[in-house]
Design a protein around this motif. Structure first.
Motif, PDB file in Angstrom:
ATOM      1  N   ASP A  76       0.827  -1.209   0.000  1.00  0.00           N
ATOM      2  CA  ASP A  76       0.000   0.000   0.000  1.00  0.00           C
ATOM      3  C   ASP A  76       0.859   1.255   0.000  1.00  0.00           C
ATOM      4  O   ASP A  76       0.558   2.236  -0.697  1.00  0.00           O
ATOM      5  CB  ASP A  76      -0.954  -0.004   1.197  1.00  0.00           C
ATOM      6  N   ASN A  78       1.663   4.267  -3.175  1.00  0.00           N
ATOM      7  CA  ASN A  78       1.798   5.717  -3.031  1.00  0.00           C
ATOM      8  C   ASN A  78       3.123   6.204  -3.591  1.00  0.00           C
ATOM      9  O   ASN A  78       3.193   7.248  -4.265  1.00  0.00           O
ATOM     10  CB  ASN A  78       1.686   6.126  -1.564  1.00  0.00           C
ATOM     11  N   PHE A 113       9.308   8.959  -0.178  1.00  0.00           N
ATOM     12  CA  PHE A 113       8.470   9.558  -1.208  1.00  0.00           C
ATOM     13  C   PHE A 113       9.156  10.736  -1.902  1.00  0.00           C
ATOM     14  O   PHE A 113       9.690  11.631  -1.250  1.00  0.00           O
ATOM     15  CB  PHE A 113       7.150  10.023  -0.594  1.00  0.00           C
ATOM     16  N   GLN A 135      -0.021  14.996   1.997  1.00  0.00           N
ATOM     17  CA  GLN A 135      -1.425  15.238   1.659  1.00  0.00           C
ATOM     18  C   GLN A 135      -1.643  16.659   1.153  1.00  0.00           C
ATOM     19  O   GLN A 135      -2.430  16.879   0.220  1.00  0.00           O
ATOM     20  CB  GLN A 135      -2.310  14.962   2.877  1.00  0.00           C
ATOM     21  N   VAL A 171      -3.826  12.258  -4.428  1.00  0.00           N
ATOM     22  CA  VAL A 171      -3.371  10.917  -4.059  1.00  0.00           C
ATOM     23  C   VAL A 171      -4.080  10.448  -2.794  1.00  0.00           C
ATOM     24  O   VAL A 171      -4.161  11.184  -1.806  1.00  0.00           O
ATOM     25  CB  VAL A 171      -1.837  10.890  -3.838  1.00  0.00           C
ATOM     26  N   CYS A 172      -4.588   9.214  -2.852  1.00  0.00           N
ATOM     27  CA  CYS A 172      -5.212   8.613  -1.670  1.00  0.00           C
ATOM     28  C   CYS A 172      -4.144   7.822  -0.920  1.00  0.00           C
ATOM     29  O   CYS A 172      -3.780   6.720  -1.340  1.00  0.00           O
ATOM     30  CB  CYS A 172      -6.360   7.698  -2.102  1.00  0.00           C
ATOM     31  N   PHE A 173      -3.634   8.369   0.153  1.00  0.00           N
ATOM     32  CA  PHE A 173      -2.529   7.748   0.859  1.00  0.00           C
ATOM     33  C   PHE A 173      -3.002   6.574   1.716  1.00  0.00           C
ATOM     34  O   PHE A 173      -4.143   6.529   2.164  1.00  0.00           O
ATOM     35  CB  PHE A 173      -1.784   8.784   1.701  1.00  0.00           C
TER      36      PHE A 173
END
Length: 267
Positions: free
Chosen positions: A16, A20, A85, A211, A217-219
């Protein structure tokens, strides 16, 4: 021209988080000029559209990177963990220039996440990097780095883990302080890296920044570390700049006794 690999190494339990990472990688480095490979340990996991290599359940992260490099002809590897990230647009010319700096100065390892030098005593190596001293804390990290083929094949052979690698350069209580001549760390966050996961949970500061910068983006829906842990981590980051290793060991023991929070290392 040097042959470069961009590598994402991860455990399947962090898929998951890696989803991201890939979303931000595609957004911010969509024109990456180098080969990109995802190395997965744990359960077999795929990432559609990405070159993925499965290394089995008993492999370690450094060993997976070793396997990929050993079975190829890459001169340098730009390696990331899934929670490192990339939060800014990457210019291929910047990357090419950085690789050239490292190569011309015989640098085998470059940490991509800047940290303040121990007691601000920094010695510049190139335009964008400073040398790593044994007095520095966590300057040798597996989270995000550029390394030569020779470095990877030497440091990551066998069953060494990422924690083994980092602890090797932390435990210096019986050694005289010295500066590595071929290992450096960036002085500016050229890749806009935001390390976001701590012990499997979101770092609150990092998640808030990610965010805000990437509302599309759905973290990953993971727990956040507690406010007490955030304060502890912030204090340690400051303390590491000024305290000797002996002082850090004492500080961690006292803080652990007061807060009941365990530390990954004693150093």
């Amino acid at each position: 021209m040097k042959k470069i690999l961009v590598s994402l190494v991860t455990h399947s339990a962090y898929k998951d988080v890696c989803d991201n990472f890939i979303a931000l990688f595609d957004k911010n480095w969509h024109n990456c000029a180098y080969d990109f490979c995802i190395s997965v340990i744990g359960e077999e996991t795929s990432f559609p559209g990405k070159n993925t290599v499965f290394h089995g359940e008993n492999c370690t992260l450094p060993e997976a990177l070793y396997n990929v490099v050993n079975n190829s002809e890459y001169d340098y590897c730009i390696s990331f963990l899934g929670d490192a990230f990339i939060n800014k647009s990457i210019d291929n010319k910047m990357v090419e220039s950085l690789i050239k700096e490292l190569d011309e100065n015989n640098i085998d390892y470059c940490n991509l996440i800047p940290r303040i030098a121990y007691r601000f005593h920094k010695k510049m190596a190139t335009k964008n990097t400073r040398y790593i001293s044994t007095s520095d804390s966590y300057n040798m990290s597996f989270v995000a780095f550029i390394a030569s083929r020779e470095f990877i094949l030497k440091e990551f052979a066998g069953k060494v883990t990422d924690l083994d690698f980092e602890k090797k350069y932390l435990n210096r209580t019986n050694s005289k302080c010295y500066t590595h001549k071929n290992r450096v760390i960036l002085t500016k966050n050229l890749f806009g890296l935001v390390p976001g996961i701590c012990a499997g949970k979101w770092d609150r500061h990092a998640l808030r920044l990610l965010q805000y910068s990437n509302p599309e983006v759905c973290f990953a829906n993971r727990k956040k570390i507690s406010n007490l842990e955030m304060i502890k981590n912030d204090l340690i980051m400051i303390f590491q700049v000024f305290a000797s290793q002996k002082q850090r060991v004492i500080f961690k023991k006292v803080l652990s006794k007061i807060t009941k929070i365990k530390f990954t290392t004693d150093f």
